[in-house]
Design an enzyme around this catalytic site. Structure first.
Site, PDB file in Angstrom:
ATOM      1  N   HIS A 270       0.850  -1.193   0.000  1.00 22.14           N
ATOM      2  CA  HIS A 270       0.000   0.000   0.000  1.00 22.14           C
ATOM      3  C   HIS A 270       0.881   1.236   0.000  1.00 22.14           C
ATOM      4  O   HIS A 270       2.011   1.217   0.494  1.00 22.14           O
ATOM      5  CB  HIS A 270      -0.933   0.009   1.211  1.00 22.14           C
ATOM      6  CG  HIS A 270      -0.229  -0.181   2.510  1.00 22.14           C
ATOM      7  ND1 HIS A 270       0.180  -1.420   2.956  1.00 22.14           N
ATOM      8  CD2 HIS A 270       0.180   0.707   3.451  1.00 22.14           C
ATOM      9  CE1 HIS A 270       0.791  -1.291   4.112  1.00 22.14           C
ATOM     10  NE2 HIS A 270       0.814  -0.005   4.440  1.00 22.14           N
TER      11      HIS A 270
ATOM     12  N   HIS B 287       0.892   5.131   1.312  1.00 24.20           N
ATOM     13  CA  HIS B 287       0.254   6.154   2.139  1.00 24.20           C
ATOM     14  C   HIS B 287       0.200   7.458   1.347  1.00 24.20           C
ATOM     15  O   HIS B 287       1.209   7.863   0.743  1.00 24.20           O
ATOM     16  CB  HIS B 287       1.074   6.422   3.403  1.00 24.20           C
ATOM     17  CG  HIS B 287       1.166   5.259   4.338  1.00 24.20           C
ATOM     18  ND1 HIS B 287       0.421   5.172   5.481  1.00 24.20           N
ATOM     19  CD2 HIS B 287       1.920   4.130   4.302  1.00 24.20           C
ATOM     20  CE1 HIS B 287       0.714   4.049   6.118  1.00 24.20           C
ATOM     21  NE2 HIS B 287       1.627   3.400   5.420  1.00 24.20           N
TER      22      HIS B 287
HETATM   23  P1  DGP Z   1       2.248   0.357   7.293  1.00 26.23           P
HETATM   24  O1  DGP Z   1       2.768   0.543   8.672  1.00 26.23           O
HETATM   25  O2  DGP Z   1       3.022   1.135   6.218  1.00 26.23           O
HETATM   26  O3  DGP Z   1       2.115  -1.119   6.975  1.00 26.23           O
HETATM   27  O4  DGP Z   1       0.798   1.004   7.288  1.00 26.23           O
HETATM   28  C1  DGP Z   1      -0.362   0.312   7.647  1.00 26.23           C
HETATM   29  C2  DGP Z   1      -1.430   1.331   7.855  1.00 26.23           C
HETATM   30  O5  DGP Z   1      -2.677   0.674   7.807  1.00 26.23           O
HETATM   31  C3  DGP Z   1      -1.365   2.034   9.213  1.00 26.23           C
HETATM   32  O6  DGP Z   1      -1.196   3.442   9.000  1.00 26.23           O
HETATM   33  C4  DGP Z   1      -2.683   1.764   9.874  1.00 26.23           C
HETATM   34  C5  DGP Z   1      -3.554   1.244   8.742  1.00 26.23           C
HETATM   35  N1  DGP Z   1      -4.482   0.207   9.126  1.00 26.23           N
HETATM   36  C6  DGP Z   1      -4.204  -0.909   9.839  1.00 26.23           C
HETATM   37  N2  DGP Z   1      -5.315  -1.668   9.955  1.00 26.23           N
HETATM   38  C7  DGP Z   1      -6.301  -1.010   9.298  1.00 26.23           C
HETATM   39  C8  DGP Z   1      -7.686  -1.283   9.078  1.00 26.23           C
HETATM   40  O7  DGP Z   1      -8.245  -2.288   9.500  1.00 26.23           O
HETATM   41  N3  DGP Z   1      -8.382  -0.360   8.351  1.00 26.23           N
HETATM   42  C9  DGP Z   1      -7.786   0.771   7.869  1.00 26.23           C
HETATM   43  N4  DGP Z   1      -8.564   1.609   7.180  1.00 26.23           N
HETATM   44  N5  DGP Z   1      -6.508   1.066   8.055  1.00 26.23           N
HETATM   45  C10 DGP Z   1      -5.770   0.183   8.773  1.00 26.23           C
END
Ligand code: DGP
Length: 141
Positions: free
Chosen positions: A104, A106
């Site tokens: 993903h 950001h």
């Molecule tokens: P990273 O640390 O780069 O793998 O970012 C993962 C991001 O995903 C973190 O900023 C929080 C977000 N995240 C984790 N679980 C969920 C979820 O269930 N729903 C959403 N919308 N975001 C999530």
């Protein structure tokens, strides 16, 4: 292009509609939704539909589609939220701060003085070391 699935992956569950998200858009290969733990208001994620953990293993086409989605979201953030800037951040592996092993990008709106930090600080590099690493990596391309 087929989309591999990991049934234990939280983002695969979001892609499959098994758990909810604040969805921004969806197309053939990607989905974009709001980050549930926003660093700043408007923090969103552009996510590949297939379960590929990191940028070194995802098919180039899927990475390109995810980058295009990140750009689309960034344009909306710039138009609508008018931040001072934005970061596109893409973490790969736990050592790089990746917490969800499903690729993903950001899209992070930034404001002057917001205090948000990425996880490094600047210090001057050793030119010989940089040059040597450049040569090693050119051979590995
Ligand atoms: P990273 O640390 O780069 O793998 O970012 C993962 C991001 O995903 C973190 O900023 C929080 C977000 N995240 C984790 N679980 C969920 C979820 O269930 N729903 C959403 N919308 N975001 C999530």
């Amino acid at each position: 292009m087929s989309h591999p699935v990991d049934d234990d992956c939280i983002f695969c569950k979001i892609v499959a509609g098994k758990i909810p998200c604040f969805k921004l858009l969806e197309d053939e290969h990607t989905i974009a939704f709001m980050d549930i733990n926003p660093v700043n208001p408007g923090h969103a994620l552009a996510v590949t539909k297939g379960h590929w953990p990191t940028a070194d293993v995802i098919p180039t086409e899927a990475l390109a589609a995810t980058a295009a989605t990140a750009q689309r979201v960034a344009k909306a953030i710039v138009r609508e939220l008018k931040p001072d800037g934005f970061n596109l951040v893409q973490n790969n592996g736990p050592g790089a701060g990746q917490s969800v092993p499903h690729l993903h990008i950001h899209v992070l709106p930034r404001h002057k003085g917001d205090g948000a930090t990425l996880n490094w600080t600047y210090k001057p590099g050793n030119k010989d070391e940089i040059a040597a690493l450049c040569e090693r990596l050119k051979k590995a391309l």
